[in-house]
Scaffold this motif. Sequence first.
Motif, PDB file in Angstrom:
ATOM      1  N   LEU A  63       0.806  -1.218   0.000  1.00 50.81           N
ATOM      2  CA  LEU A  63       0.000   0.000   0.000  1.00 50.81           C
ATOM      3  C   LEU A  63       0.841   1.271   0.000  1.00 50.81           C
ATOM      4  O   LEU A  63       0.330   2.357   0.262  1.00 50.81           O
ATOM      5  N   GLY A  64       2.138   1.139  -0.270  1.00 47.97           N
ATOM      6  CA  GLY A  64       2.947   2.323  -0.524  1.00 47.97           C
ATOM      7  C   GLY A  64       3.591   2.972   0.676  1.00 47.97           C
ATOM      8  O   GLY A  64       3.829   4.176   0.656  1.00 47.97           O
ATOM      9  N   SER A  65       3.920   2.184   1.709  1.00 54.54           N
ATOM     10  CA  SER A  65       4.649   2.736   2.843  1.00 54.54           C
ATOM     11  C   SER A  65       5.879   1.872   3.119  1.00 54.54           C
ATOM     12  O   SER A  65       5.876   1.019   4.016  1.00 54.54           O
ATOM     13  N   PRO A  66       6.968   2.086   2.374  1.00 53.29           N
ATOM     14  CA  PRO A  66       8.178   1.292   2.611  1.00 53.29           C
ATOM     15  C   PRO A  66       8.772   1.513   3.997  1.00 53.29           C
ATOM     16  O   PRO A  66       9.406   0.612   4.550  1.00 53.29           O
ATOM     17  N   LEU A  67       8.553   2.702   4.576  1.00 56.74           N
ATOM     18  CA  LEU A  67       9.061   2.964   5.923  1.00 56.74           C
ATOM     19  C   LEU A  67       8.403   2.021   6.933  1.00 56.74           C
ATOM     20  O   LEU A  67       9.089   1.343   7.701  1.00 56.74           O
ATOM     21  N   TYR A  68       7.079   1.970   6.937  1.00 52.37           N
ATOM     22  CA  TYR A  68       6.386   1.082   7.872  1.00 52.37           C
ATOM     23  C   TYR A  68       6.625  -0.386   7.538  1.00 52.37           C
ATOM     24  O   TYR A  68       6.675  -1.229   8.428  1.00 52.37           O
ATOM     25  N   ALA A  69       6.771  -0.708   6.270  1.00 54.64           N
ATOM     26  CA  ALA A  69       7.071  -2.085   5.897  1.00 54.64           C
ATOM     27  C   ALA A  69       8.366  -2.545   6.570  1.00 54.64           C
ATOM     28  O   ALA A  69       8.436  -3.638   7.147  1.00 54.64           O
ATOM     29  N   ALA A  70       9.385  -1.678   6.525  1.00 56.31           N
ATOM     30  CA  ALA A  70      10.671  -2.030   7.124  1.00 56.31           C
ATOM     31  C   ALA A  70      10.590  -2.068   8.649  1.00 56.31           C
ATOM     32  O   ALA A  70      11.093  -2.991   9.297  1.00 56.31           O
ATOM     33  N   LEU A  71       9.939  -1.056   9.250  1.00 54.81           N
ATOM     34  CA  LEU A  71       9.883  -0.981  10.713  1.00 54.81           C
ATOM     35  C   LEU A  71       9.072  -2.127  11.316  1.00 54.81           C
ATOM     36  O   LEU A  71       9.474  -2.712  12.333  1.00 54.81           O
ATOM     37  N   LEU A  72       7.937  -2.458  10.713  1.00 55.82           N
ATOM     38  CA  LEU A  72       7.105  -3.513  11.287  1.00 55.82           C
ATOM     39  C   LEU A  72       7.729  -4.887  11.081  1.00 55.82           C
ATOM     40  O   LEU A  72       7.528  -5.795  11.902  1.00 55.82           O
ATOM     41  N   GLU A  73       8.484  -5.063  10.005  1.00 61.55           N
ATOM     42  CA  GLU A  73       9.215  -6.321   9.824  1.00 61.55           C
ATOM     43  C   GLU A  73      10.267  -6.479  10.916  1.00 61.55           C
ATOM     44  O   GLU A  73      10.416  -7.562  11.508  1.00 61.55           O
ATOM     45  N   ARG A  74      10.985  -5.405  11.229  1.00 60.54           N
ATOM     46  CA  ARG A  74      11.970  -5.469  12.318  1.00 60.54           C
ATOM     47  C   ARG A  74      11.287  -5.621  13.674  1.00 60.54           C
ATOM     48  O   ARG A  74      11.805  -6.297  14.572  1.00 60.54           O
ATOM     49  N   ALA A  75      10.118  -4.991  13.832  1.00 60.60           N
ATOM     50  CA  ALA A  75       9.370  -5.151  15.082  1.00 60.60           C
ATOM     51  C   ALA A  75       8.947  -6.603  15.279  1.00 60.60           C
ATOM     52  O   ALA A  75       8.940  -7.111  16.410  1.00 60.60           O
ATOM     53  N   ALA A  76       8.585  -7.281  14.184  1.00 65.50           N
ATOM     54  CA  ALA A  76       8.236  -8.698  14.280  1.00 65.50           C
ATOM     55  C   ALA A  76       9.410  -9.498  14.832  1.00 65.50           C
ATOM     56  O   ALA A  76       9.240 -10.365  15.710  1.00 65.50           O
ATOM     57  N   ASP A  77      10.613  -9.232  14.334  1.00 66.27           N
ATOM     58  CA  ASP A  77      11.805  -9.913  14.854  1.00 66.27           C
ATOM     59  C   ASP A  77      12.033  -9.573  16.321  1.00 66.27           C
ATOM     60  O   ASP A  77      12.403 -10.443  17.127  1.00 66.27           O
ATOM     61  N   ASP A  78      11.816  -8.310  16.679  1.00 68.44           N
ATOM     62  CA  ASP A  78      12.015  -7.879  18.065  1.00 68.44           C
ATOM     63  C   ASP A  78      11.048  -8.596  19.006  1.00 68.44           C
ATOM     64  O   ASP A  78      11.407  -8.945  20.134  1.00 68.44           O
TER      65      ASP A  78
END
Length: 365
Positions: A20-35
């Motif tokens: 949906l066009g938010s690469p910033l949130y895509a990256a942050l939430l992927e890292r949050a999943a790992d966290d």
Amino acid sequence: MPREPVARIFAQQAEACARLGSPLYAALLERAADDIREGGPCAAVLAGHIVAGREEAARDQALPLRLAGAVHALVLTGRAPRLAEHYPSAGGVFSAERPDAAWPAFREVVAAEGEWIEGWLRRPPQTNEVGRANLLLAGLLYAVPSAQLPVRLFELGSSAGLNLRAEQFRYSAGDFAWGPADSAVRLADAWEGEVPDWLRMGAQRHQALRIVERRGCDLTPIDPLSADGSLALRAYVWPDQRDRFARLDGALSIAAKVYATVESAGAAEFLSAVDLEPGTLTVVWHSVMRQYVPAEEWAAVERELDRLAAASGPEAGFAVIRFEPGEVRGTRGFWLSVRSDKGPERPLALAHPHGVPARWPTAVV
């Protein structure tokens, strides 16, 4: 805390943000999943907000968007200056080459502001996506049968009620334009490809719309003119989507001038107090809210809509306008549909979940 199911929800939301066009949130939430999997700060702040063993609880609560919104609110209020450097909504710069460059600062904010974030997480996620007015207004131009017919407008799941002012926005696509030329909200490139004939005809029929009543309902309505309400709305806009921020800012300025009410009530309760009035068209609309309403409640909503439709006639018109996810003749997506008086529901258009752009699927019209 069942970390893996919750981490999965965060990873799925990351994928959705990418689409949906938010690469910033895509990256942050992927890292949050790992966290979360590793038992880090994100796992700690979420611990009190899920039910053990229930993956659907995390999904139903929209935990990824609540957490992202909480952190964004801290950025917008100046409490996370290092993270703000990466958030375009706060004047920062997002790097497409290093999309997860903001992660260390994001993690630091979650660790440092855990108590404040936990408080924010107790609030339901609140969006009032102005782009969806593109579909709602198109449906209204289609549904209103004659020029200057007074319209009574009722919205279910209205949040801050910004889209109750939809006829105050400017819509354009190619050689098509409708709405005040000086509007603070401009939905450019609103349609993909040809603008459908039914919309052009509706726009020609109505140089303006006469809306005489604007009322909405929400379980937890937001006052868009309050500092807290404005912050909540801005916090749930994805920070690297500047067009959405511009639309929201414009809609807030219009809300200060055009009166509408949003009452704290469930959808069925709200509709039970609505009756048709002779000489007017009563319109009920809603957008991307059906999924949050329990099945029993929605059955009551449909009964109320059927009651209003049954009471409609030449003296008192009625229409239902929906923009909701679903499937029409094998095509899944977010559909605009209109039901007028006692007639059947008619699908009219498909659109991006945020409403812009829309397209006209000729195969179903």
